[in-house]
Write a protein that holds these residues in place. Structure first.
Motif, short mmCIF file in Angstrom:
data_model
loop_
_atom_site.label_atom_id
_atom_site.label_comp_id
_atom_site.label_asym_id
_atom_site.label_seq_id
_atom_site.Cartn_x
_atom_site.Cartn_y
_atom_site.Cartn_z
N LEU A 196 0.86 -1.18 0.00
CA LEU A 196 0.00 0.00 0.00
C LEU A 196 0.89 1.23 0.00
O LEU A 196 1.64 1.46 0.95
CB LEU A 196 -0.92 0.01 1.22
CG LEU A 196 -1.84 1.24 1.31
CD1 LEU A 196 -2.85 1.26 0.17
CD2 LEU A 196 -2.56 1.29 2.66
N ILE A 197 0.82 2.00 -1.09
CA ILE A 197 1.63 3.21 -1.21
C ILE A 197 0.76 4.43 -0.96
O ILE A 197 -0.27 4.61 -1.60
CB ILE A 197 2.29 3.30 -2.60
CG1 ILE A 197 3.19 2.07 -2.84
CG2 ILE A 197 3.12 4.58 -2.72
CD1 ILE A 197 3.84 2.03 -4.21
N GLU A 198 1.18 5.24 0.01
CA GLU A 198 0.46 6.48 0.32
C GLU A 198 1.40 7.65 0.07
O GLU A 198 2.51 7.71 0.61
CB GLU A 198 -0.03 6.47 1.77
CG GLU A 198 -1.05 5.34 2.02
CD GLU A 198 -1.60 5.36 3.43
OE1 GLU A 198 -2.63 6.00 3.66
OE2 GLU A 198 -0.99 4.71 4.30
N ASN A 199 0.95 8.59 -0.77
CA ASN A 199 1.80 9.68 -1.23
C ASN A 199 1.42 11.00 -0.58
O ASN A 199 0.26 11.23 -0.23
CB ASN A 199 1.69 9.82 -2.76
CG ASN A 199 2.06 8.55 -3.48
OD1 ASN A 199 3.12 7.99 -3.25
ND2 ASN A 199 1.18 8.08 -4.36
N THR A 200 2.41 11.87 -0.41
CA THR A 200 2.15 13.24 0.03
C THR A 200 2.66 14.19 -1.06
O THR A 200 3.74 13.99 -1.60
CB THR A 200 2.85 13.55 1.37
OG1 THR A 200 4.26 13.41 1.22
CG2 THR A 200 2.36 12.60 2.46
N PHE A 201 1.84 15.18 -1.35
CA PHE A 201 2.16 16.13 -2.42
C PHE A 201 2.10 17.55 -1.89
O PHE A 201 1.38 17.85 -0.93
CB PHE A 201 1.16 15.99 -3.58
CG PHE A 201 1.09 14.61 -4.18
CD1 PHE A 201 2.11 14.13 -4.99
CD2 PHE A 201 0.01 13.78 -3.93
CE1 PHE A 201 2.05 12.87 -5.54
CE2 PHE A 201 -0.07 12.52 -4.47
CZ PHE A 201 0.96 12.06 -5.28
N SER A 202 2.84 18.42 -2.52
CA SER A 202 2.76 19.86 -2.28
C SER A 202 2.38 20.49 -3.61
O SER A 202 3.22 20.64 -4.50
CB SER A 202 4.10 20.41 -1.78
OG SER A 202 4.03 21.81 -1.63
#
Length: 253
Positions: free
Chosen positions: A125-131
């Motif tokens: 399970l890949i969880e990404n954070t973006f700006s």
């Protein structure tokens, strides 16, 4: 246990070992939010009580028997629309190590590890954070059934059940991290065609007519590929090519 890895370039130089936690992904995401994360950092837990899986499912793991860990990566060399290539890279790396013990192992789209006709070995399970439109971090959660032999529900299996052997978790962890790093470096070098080709080569039900469910209807279909955005390409009986995103299609047994 789970000492800093000496044979890697950047993965596993900062390891947070917890005897018990609710979810290694949640712990790793907290580190990211608190600006305490470094690329290559790993959170690993001996007993994960509320592990997360795809479709909002829980991943239940027996204490001290399996591998449950999360890796913090910074794939900011990729566009947000290309994030499924990270998924494929991680899936390829883990499958290649596990396949040494289980030759029939397949990757079930998007990122389950499955022994066909037997059960699920693990998941990612890949969880990404973006700006904005910029990629900050990817937290890669991995759960693998290794030495567990009794399961409460579902159709899981484990390395031990399949081989009759007991495995050294720390040694297997080192092998996996080394291979995952190699795969990530391949991704950085732009070897995307090779990554996708390998993923498709080991994709469960590729080019086979099988039963699926989508939009409340059952149908016969054949997986023919994966789009660059990670959508599943399925040919139906009428000859139409249909594309499905996560949670839009279910595999029927």
């Amino acid at each position: 246990m789970y000492k800093i890895l000496a044979n890697t370039i950047f993965l596993g130089k900062d390891i947070h070992f917890l005897p018990e936690c609710h979810s290694t992904n949640d712990i790793a995401l907290d580190l990211v939010r608190q600006n305490q994360a470094h690329e290559g950092g790993i959170v690993i837990c001996a007993h994960q009580t509320h592990g997360k899986g795809q479709r909002g499912n829980h991943w239940f793991s027996q204490a001290g028997q399996n591998l449950t860990f999360s890796i913090i990566l910074k794939p900011d060399f990729m566009d947000i629309s290309e994030q499924f290539y990270l998924n494929m890279s991680i899936s390829n790396s883990i499958r290649s190590i596990m396949q040494d013990y289980l030759p029939t192992l397949k990757v079930k789209w998007p990122n389950d590890l499955l022994v066909p006709g037997v059960g699920k070995l693990g998941g990612i399970l890949i969880e990404n954070t973006f700006s904005g439109k910029e990629w900050e971090y990817a937290v890669v959660g991995i759960g693998l059934n290794v030495n567990q032999t009794v399961f409460g529900s579902g159709i899981p299996t484990s390395l031990s059940l399949m081989t009759g052997s007991t495995f050294n978790l720390e040694e297997l962890f080192r092998l996996l991290i080394t291979r995952i790093e190699q795969g990530f470096i391949q991704l950085r070098k732009g070897k995307w065609a090779e990554i996708k080709s390998e993923y498709l080569m080991h994709l469960y039900q590729l080019d086979a007519w099988c039963k699926y469910s989508a939009s409340g209807k059952h149908f016969q279909g054949k997986i023919v590929g994966i789009s660059n955005e990670g959508r599943l390409e399925v040919l139906n009986e009428r000859g139409d090519l249909c594309l499905f995103d996560f949670k839009e299609i279910s595999f029927l047994h």
